[in-house]
Enzyme design. Structure first.
Site, PDB file in Angstrom:
ATOM      1  CB  CYS A  18     -34.569  -8.300   0.597  1.00 14.58           C
ATOM      2  SG  CYS A  18     -33.996  -6.607   0.251  1.00 14.58           S
ATOM      3  CG  HIS A  47     -37.169   4.152  -0.544  1.00 12.35           C
ATOM      4  ND1 HIS A  47     -37.366   3.927  -1.891  1.00 12.35           N
ATOM      5  CD2 HIS A  47     -36.326   5.219  -0.471  1.00 12.35           C
ATOM      6  CE1 HIS A  47     -36.683   4.810  -2.594  1.00 12.35           C
ATOM      7  NE2 HIS A  47     -36.037   5.601  -1.751  1.00 12.35           N
ATOM      8  CG  HIS A  80     -32.699   2.978  -3.358  1.00 12.85           C
ATOM      9  ND1 HIS A  80     -32.568   3.739  -2.212  1.00 12.85           N
ATOM     10  CD2 HIS A  80     -33.726   2.140  -3.133  1.00 12.85           C
ATOM     11  CE1 HIS A  80     -33.495   3.378  -1.342  1.00 12.85           C
ATOM     12  NE2 HIS A  80     -34.210   2.407  -1.877  1.00 12.85           N
ATOM     13  CG  HIS A 130     -37.592   4.160  -7.428  1.00 10.87           C
ATOM     14  ND1 HIS A 130     -36.371   3.539  -7.246  1.00 10.87           N
ATOM     15  CD2 HIS A 130     -38.380   3.737  -6.414  1.00 10.87           C
ATOM     16  CE1 HIS A 130     -36.428   2.776  -6.167  1.00 10.87           C
ATOM     17  NE2 HIS A 130     -37.637   2.879  -5.645  1.00 10.87           N
ATOM     18  CD  GLU A 132     -33.645  -0.545  -8.837  1.00 13.87           C
ATOM     19  OE1 GLU A 132     -33.595  -1.371  -9.767  1.00 13.87           O
ATOM     20  OE2 GLU A 132     -34.274  -0.738  -7.764  1.00 13.87           O
ATOM     21  CB  THR A 170     -34.434  -4.630  -8.490  1.00 13.74           C
ATOM     22  OG1 THR A 170     -34.458  -3.595  -7.495  1.00 13.74           O
ATOM     23  CG2 THR A 170     -33.139  -4.565  -9.278  1.00 13.74           C
ATOM     24  CB  CYS A 200     -34.519  -8.295  -6.483  1.00 17.63           C
ATOM     25  SG  CYS A 200     -35.567  -7.899  -5.087  1.00 17.63           S
ATOM     26  CG  ASN A 230     -40.318  -3.681  -1.693  1.00 15.33           C
ATOM     27  OD1 ASN A 230     -40.896  -4.277  -0.788  1.00 15.33           O
ATOM     28  ND2 ASN A 230     -39.316  -2.845  -1.465  1.00 15.33           N
TER      29      ASN A 230
END
Length: 319
Positions: A18, A47, A80, A130, A132, A170, A200, A230
């Protein structure tokens, strides 16, 4: 060596990198060009083990904490995001800090601070531990409550007159997050929502692409590292629809037993997995006699983020 019944491999689109990951990886590469090795990176820049090892081979040094960076050195903060305390610690060590936080994560941090300053109890939907989530909670720890599931949303204990707002990690499952938000809305009718959803575009698009593909395949291989949120969500999307799915770091982790009775295999990759890993998986199938390897639909993403301001300033020659 033949590959059983498998006749074709379909590649999901969009997949892979992304804009935030592109920006983060390029940030480390450009910092190495600008400052020379070593450039320190707090946590994994993204990651994906392959990406991290590649950058290590170029001179990046990955550390767990800013306290592990020698005073006066250059440090890149991962995509993150980090808590405000990290910036303060870096400044106290006289570190040259380059912030590669994804702009979409930064948006969530800004929302967290704003809601907290306006007196809201902020519900953060996300996964404990995590990076983030750790960074976002650090923006207003006294005002943020983490909710990880529908069950936790149902049992969230807040006074009835508490103004409540929500934000999200996200990289969550779009469907599961919607279920949690539905529960929060039922329990807290005045719930304040972000103006635009926090999951996101890349996470949503990759989940949508997998859903489109599932009717055509008997197995979905998701290329991504174990700690990629993700990527794990893509596996869950497939399994929730009743399609066999496995997360693989690369082609070496494919188990041929998964292919028994499968005529068509779907392949996708998480937002931090480079496209070269998809090519390696395709080559694995070609080596086993599978000739039909093709994209399934083609969707282009045109989102691009500028490099961090610290890097752009450093790269601009003095007048």
């Amino acid at each position: 060596m033949a590959c059983g019944l498998v006749k074709r491999v379909l590649l999901a689109s969009p997949r892979g990198y992304c804009a935030g990951v592109e920006r983060a990886v390029e940030t480390v590469e450009r910092a190495l060009d600008l400052y020379g090795a070593p450039v320190y990176v707090r946590k994994e820049i993204v990651h994906n083990g392959h990406v991290v090892r590649d950058l290590e081979s170029r001179g990046a040094v990955f550390v767990e904490d800013e306290a592990d960076v020698p005073a006066g050195s250059t440090v890149v903060l991962s995509a993150h995001g980090v808590a405000p305390s990290v910036y303060a610690n870096a400044a106290s060590r006289r570190l040259t800090t380059i912030d590669a936080t994804c702009p979409l994560v930064t948006k969530v941090h800004v929302q967290a601070r704003r809601y907290a300053s306006e007196g809201y109890r902020v519900v953060l939907i996300g996964h404990a531990g995590h990076e983030e989530v750790v960074g976002t909670m650090g923006e207003a720890p006294e005002a943020i409550t983490l909710v990880q599931s529908v069950e936790e949303a149902e049992t969230l204990d807040l006074p009835l007159d508490t103004p409540v707002a929500y934000i999200t990690q996200t990289t969550l499952s779009v469907d599961e997050t919607a279920e949690i938000i539905d529960v929060l809305r039922r329990r807290f009718p005045a719930l304040r929502a972000p103006q635009r959803e926090d999951i996101c575009y890349a996470t949503s698009n990759r989940q949508w692409a997998v859903k489109e593909l599932l009717a055509e395949v008997g197995l979905l291989l998701v290329i991504g590292s174990r700690n990629s949120s993700n990527s794990n969500r893509l596996v869950e999307v497939a399994r929730a629809a009743g399609v066999q799915s496995h997360l693989i770091d690369d082609e070496s982790e494919i188990d041929e037993r998964w292919l028994e009775g499968v005529e068509a295999v779907g392949v996708t990759s998480g937002a931090s997995a480079p496209e070269r890993l998809v090519e390696r998986v395709c080559d694995w199938f070609r080596a086993r006699g599978v000739a039909q390897i093709a994209p399934f639909a083609t969707v282009y993403e045109d989102v691009v983020f500028r490099l961090p301001v610290e890097l752009r300033r450093a790269e601009t020659p003095a007048a």
